[in-house]
Enzyme design. Structure first.
Site, PDB file in Angstrom:
ATOM      1  N   ILE A  47      42.249  51.606  18.143  1.00 58.30           N
ATOM      2  CA  ILE A  47      42.993  52.663  19.346  1.00 58.30           C
ATOM      3  C   ILE A  47      42.375  52.637  19.947  1.00 58.30           C
ATOM      4  CG2 ILE A  47      44.554  54.584  18.919  1.00 58.30           C
ATOM      5  CD1 ILE A  47      44.528  54.460  16.267  1.00 58.30           C
TER       6      ILE A  47
ATOM      7  N   ASP B  56      37.206  50.373  24.295  1.00 61.18           N
ATOM      8  CA  ASP B  56      37.147  51.129  22.413  1.00 61.18           C
ATOM      9  C   ASP B  56      36.867  52.514  22.460  1.00 61.18           C
ATOM     10  OD1 ASP B  56      37.032  50.927  19.862  1.00 61.18           O
ATOM     11  OD2 ASP B  56      35.696  49.459  20.098  1.00 61.18           O
TER      12      ASP B  56
ATOM     13  N   LYS C  40      25.116  49.861  10.783  1.00 59.81           N
ATOM     14  CA  LYS C  40      26.734  49.877  10.238  1.00 59.81           C
ATOM     15  C   LYS C  40      27.040  50.846  11.564  1.00 59.81           C
ATOM     16  CE  LYS C  40      29.706  52.832   8.725  1.00 59.81           C
ATOM     17  NZ  LYS C  40      30.424  52.863   9.898  1.00 59.81           N
TER      18      LYS C  40
ATOM     19  N   LEU D 170      35.015  54.040  14.623  1.00 59.42           N
ATOM     20  CA  LEU D 170      36.025  54.469  15.970  1.00 59.42           C
ATOM     21  C   LEU D 170      35.251  53.347  16.740  1.00 59.42           C
ATOM     22  CD1 LEU D 170      35.419  58.335  15.264  1.00 59.42           C
ATOM     23  CD2 LEU D 170      37.578  56.896  15.526  1.00 59.42           C
TER      24      LEU D 170
ATOM     25  N   SER E  89      26.066  63.432  13.016  1.00 62.82           N
ATOM     26  CA  SER E  89      26.799  64.959  13.304  1.00 62.82           C
ATOM     27  C   SER E  89      26.012  65.425  11.971  1.00 62.82           C
ATOM     28  CB  SER E  89      28.105  64.695  12.688  1.00 62.82           C
ATOM     29  OG  SER E  89      28.360  64.429  11.306  1.00 62.82           O
TER      30      SER E  89
ATOM     31  N   THR F 148      26.986  64.598   8.367  1.00 65.28           N
ATOM     32  CA  THR F 148      26.515  63.253   8.002  1.00 65.28           C
ATOM     33  C   THR F 148      25.039  63.186   7.842  1.00 65.28           C
ATOM     34  OG1 THR F 148      29.001  62.631   9.157  1.00 65.28           O
ATOM     35  CG2 THR F 148      26.754  60.371   7.926  1.00 65.28           C
ATOM     36  N   GLY F 149      24.569  63.591   7.958  1.00 69.17           N
ATOM     37  CA  GLY F 149      22.704  63.253   7.784  1.00 69.17           C
ATOM     38  C   GLY F 149      22.619  64.088   7.705  1.00 69.17           C
ATOM     39  N   SER F 150      22.836  65.166   6.914  1.00 67.54           N
ATOM     40  CA  SER F 150      22.497  65.825   5.487  1.00 67.54           C
ATOM     41  C   SER F 150      22.731  64.993   4.031  1.00 67.54           C
ATOM     42  CB  SER F 150      22.989  67.662   5.913  1.00 67.54           C
ATOM     43  OG  SER F 150      23.047  67.836   4.896  1.00 67.54           O
TER      44      SER F 150
ATOM     45  N   GLU G 190      18.934  61.487  13.916  1.00 68.70           N
ATOM     46  CA  GLU G 190      18.768  62.611  14.928  1.00 68.70           C
ATOM     47  C   GLU G 190      20.448  63.185  15.114  1.00 68.70           C
ATOM     48  OE1 GLU G 190      20.189  63.292  18.791  1.00 68.70           O
ATOM     49  OE2 GLU G 190      20.604  61.185  19.637  1.00 68.70           O
TER      50      GLU G 190
ATOM     51  N   CYS H 209      25.415  63.724  22.249  1.00 70.90           N
ATOM     52  CA  CYS H 209      24.121  64.403  21.424  1.00 70.90           C
ATOM     53  C   CYS H 209      23.562  66.005  21.956  1.00 70.90           C
ATOM     54  CB  CYS H 209      23.692  63.862  20.544  1.00 70.90           C
ATOM     55  SG  CYS H 209      22.652  62.299  21.279  1.00 70.90           S
TER      56      CYS H 209
ATOM     57  N   GLU I 178      28.640  72.168  18.025  1.00 71.15           N
ATOM     58  CA  GLU I 178      28.536  71.299  18.540  1.00 71.15           C
ATOM     59  C   GLU I 178      29.998  71.135  19.221  1.00 71.15           C
ATOM     60  OE1 GLU I 178      27.324  67.887  17.353  1.00 71.15           O
ATOM     61  OE2 GLU I 178      26.637  67.723  19.378  1.00 71.15           O
TER      62      GLU I 178
END
Ligand code: NAI
Ligand code: MG
Length: 503
Positions: free
Chosen positions: A28, A99, A185, A189, A239, A242-244, A260, A294, A393
């Protein structure tokens, strides 16, 4: 030049392969909200094939396998990739802008950085050949030791959407330079330029399986990679949440990881600054990349003596920032990446208002843009340190402001965060800048600027912003394993046990 989106598949073992489940994800354009193409959506079965291909390329026993080839051999491919990226710079910059919503001037800059990063790690790959067998001084002269630096293995690289090709490059270039083979990967988005990197790799004849690219959703394509028992390391940018999750998944097979993650970095502006210069760096530090960085210095701490005048200046400069379609000439702020991100940022702004903060400027969609995920550059004052807007954040063009009285106050406020990625200090007093640089709990500190980043210098955070360093020599070390080799060089026996023949 009219731009068309190449219709790509997954890159597995040097070939474009349709995902086994044949799923695709629409692309999109965040500036128009229109669907402009699609990308393949990998699932665990495709990841399995990609890991197999990478394993094969790592250990293939044909004398020229990637992991055992010289650094100089690998450097040739990295340089060829860099020059292809530069040849296609104009097209790739446009694809990236369409993109991700980033202004074209920024994505063009990103492509230079991508090529520069591949070149830099080509140099380091060559230098690696000369660093093998480095002797270690041991205290017994009957022994001789040296160190071998060897590629870590098959690595999984999971990347975000704010610098789609550049964040991938920060991982792919050092991983390949070190002799690892990889599965990339990218974010669902913004994957288009990463898939084009795949085509570039094919064009330069990169051996099959050295780099595999599996686009797709996090839980469907990222999670099986993070938990795969035959993946030797995961490098992740994204994020903290997700890192965790990735950290837990990697723990199952005791996989090394580098993370990171998010940030809420402070910028400290003292009362001896030149206001115009300081205002520009403050805005750049937060609104660059449409505020989706970040390391954004999104918490402004300004000395109370100049606070009123500085805030007025910031607001008048912010209103002058050109918000437009990213492809329009002179655009300085495009849309945020997705509808989800738009809603998230707007919710942050409404919550700040409901908690009693003041919107000094922005806070809404720009009047002249009826479609697209645009948000005006927003500055929020009357902020309390307990407010969500000060602590979390946002990842959008939102700066919040507090004042301070003393250097000690400023440092205390700056460090009162669970994050520790970046920080900036603006002052003419360089001794003060040095004191503050040392006191800030952060992995990166900018003095009299904010955000510039060079691939030679280490990048990464402390606290909930993650651990491990990318870029520079540190970035290469992420993908190397250090092996000690110790040799007994005496002609005498060791002599600890008695030989039975002497009894
Ligand atoms: P995310 O952290 O979920 O996504 C980053 C990457 O991780 C993407 O490639 C995604 O597909 C992948 N991923 C997601 N779930 C996964 C899982 N369970 N296992 C393995 N891989 C997985 O970030 P998202 O949802 O795109 O953005 C949400 C927020 O994260 C943003 O609002 C922002 O606050 C933060 N963020 C921070 C970034 C940074 O550079 N520190 C970059 C992108 C987002
Ligand atoms: Mg996109």
């Amino acid at each position: 030049m009219a731009i068309s989106f190449p219709n790509r598949q997954l890159l597995i073992d040097g070939e474009w392969k349709e995902p086994i489940k044949k799923k695709r994800i629409p692309i999109i354009n965040p500036a128009t909200e229109e669907i402009i193409g699609d990308i393949p959506a990998a699932t665990a079965e495709d990841v399995e094939l990609a890991v197999e291909a990478a394993r094969k390329a790592f250990t293939r026993n044909n004398g020229r396998d990637w992991s055992r080839a010289s650094g100089a051999y690998r450097a040739k491919y990295l340089r060829a990739i860099a020059s292809k990226i530069m040849e296609r710079k104009s097209e790739l910059s446009k694809l990236e802008a369409l993109d991700s919503g980033k202004p074209l001037d920024e994505t063009a800059w990103d492509m230079d950085d991508v090529a520069g990063c591949f070149e830099y790690y080509a140099d380091l790959a060559e230098a690696l050949d000369g660093k093998q067998k480095a002797p270690i001084c041991v205290p017994l002269e009957t022994f001789k030791s040296h160190v071998l630096k060897e590629p870590l293995g098959v690595v999984g690289l999971i990347t975000p959407w704010n610098y789609p090709l550049l964040m991938a490059t920060w991982k792919v270039a050092p991983a390949l330079a070190a002799g690892c083979t990889a599965i990339l990967k990218p974010s669902e988005l913004a994957s288009v330029t990463c898939l084009e990197l795949g085509e570039v790799c094919r064009e330069v004849g990169l051996p099959p399986g050295v780099l595999n690219i599996v686009t797709g959703l996090g839980p469907e394509a990222g999670a099986p990679l993070a938990s795969h028992p035959h993946v030797d390391k995961i490098a992740f940018t994204g994020s903290t949440a997700t890192g965790s999750t990735i950290m837990s998944a990697a723990a199952q097979s005791v996989k090394p990881i580098s993370l990171e993650l998010g940030g809420k970095s402070p910028i400290l502006v003292f009362d001896d600054v030149e206001l115009d210069k300081a205002a520009e760096w403050t805005l750049f530090g937060c609104f660059w990349t449409n505020g989706q960085i970040c390391s954004a210095t999104s918490r402004l701490l300004v000395h109370e003596n100049i606070a009123k005048e500085f805030q007025e200046k910031l607001a008048s400069w912010a209103k002058n920032i050109k918000v437009s379609d990213p492809l329009e000439e002179g655009c300085r702020l495009g849309p945020v990446v997705s509808e989800g991100q738009y809603v998230k940022v707007m919710n942050f702004i409404s919550k700040a208002k409901s908690e009693g903060a003041t919107i000094l400027c922005g806070g809404t969609r720009p009047q002249h843009l009826k479609k697209g995920f645009y948000i005006e550059p927003t500055i929020i004052t009357d902020v309390d340190t307990s407010m969500q807007i000060w602590r979390e954040e946002v990842f959008g063009p939102v700066l919040c402001v507090k004042t301070f009285r003393t250097e000690e106050d400023a440092i205390e406020l700056a460090n009162d965060s669970r994050y520790g990625l970046g920080g900036a200090v603006l002052s003419k007093d360089l001794e003060r800048c040095e004191r503050v640089s040392k006191a800030l709990q952060a992995g990166i500190v900018w003095v009299n600027c904010s955000q510039p980043c060079f691939c030679q210098a280490p990048w990464g955070g402390t606290k909930r912003s993650g651990f491990g360093r990318e870029l520079g020599e540190w970035g290469l070390d992420n993908y190397l394993s250090v092996k000690q080799v110790t040799e007994y060089i005496s002609s005498d026996p060791w002599g600890w046990y008695q030989s039975p023949s002497k009894l």
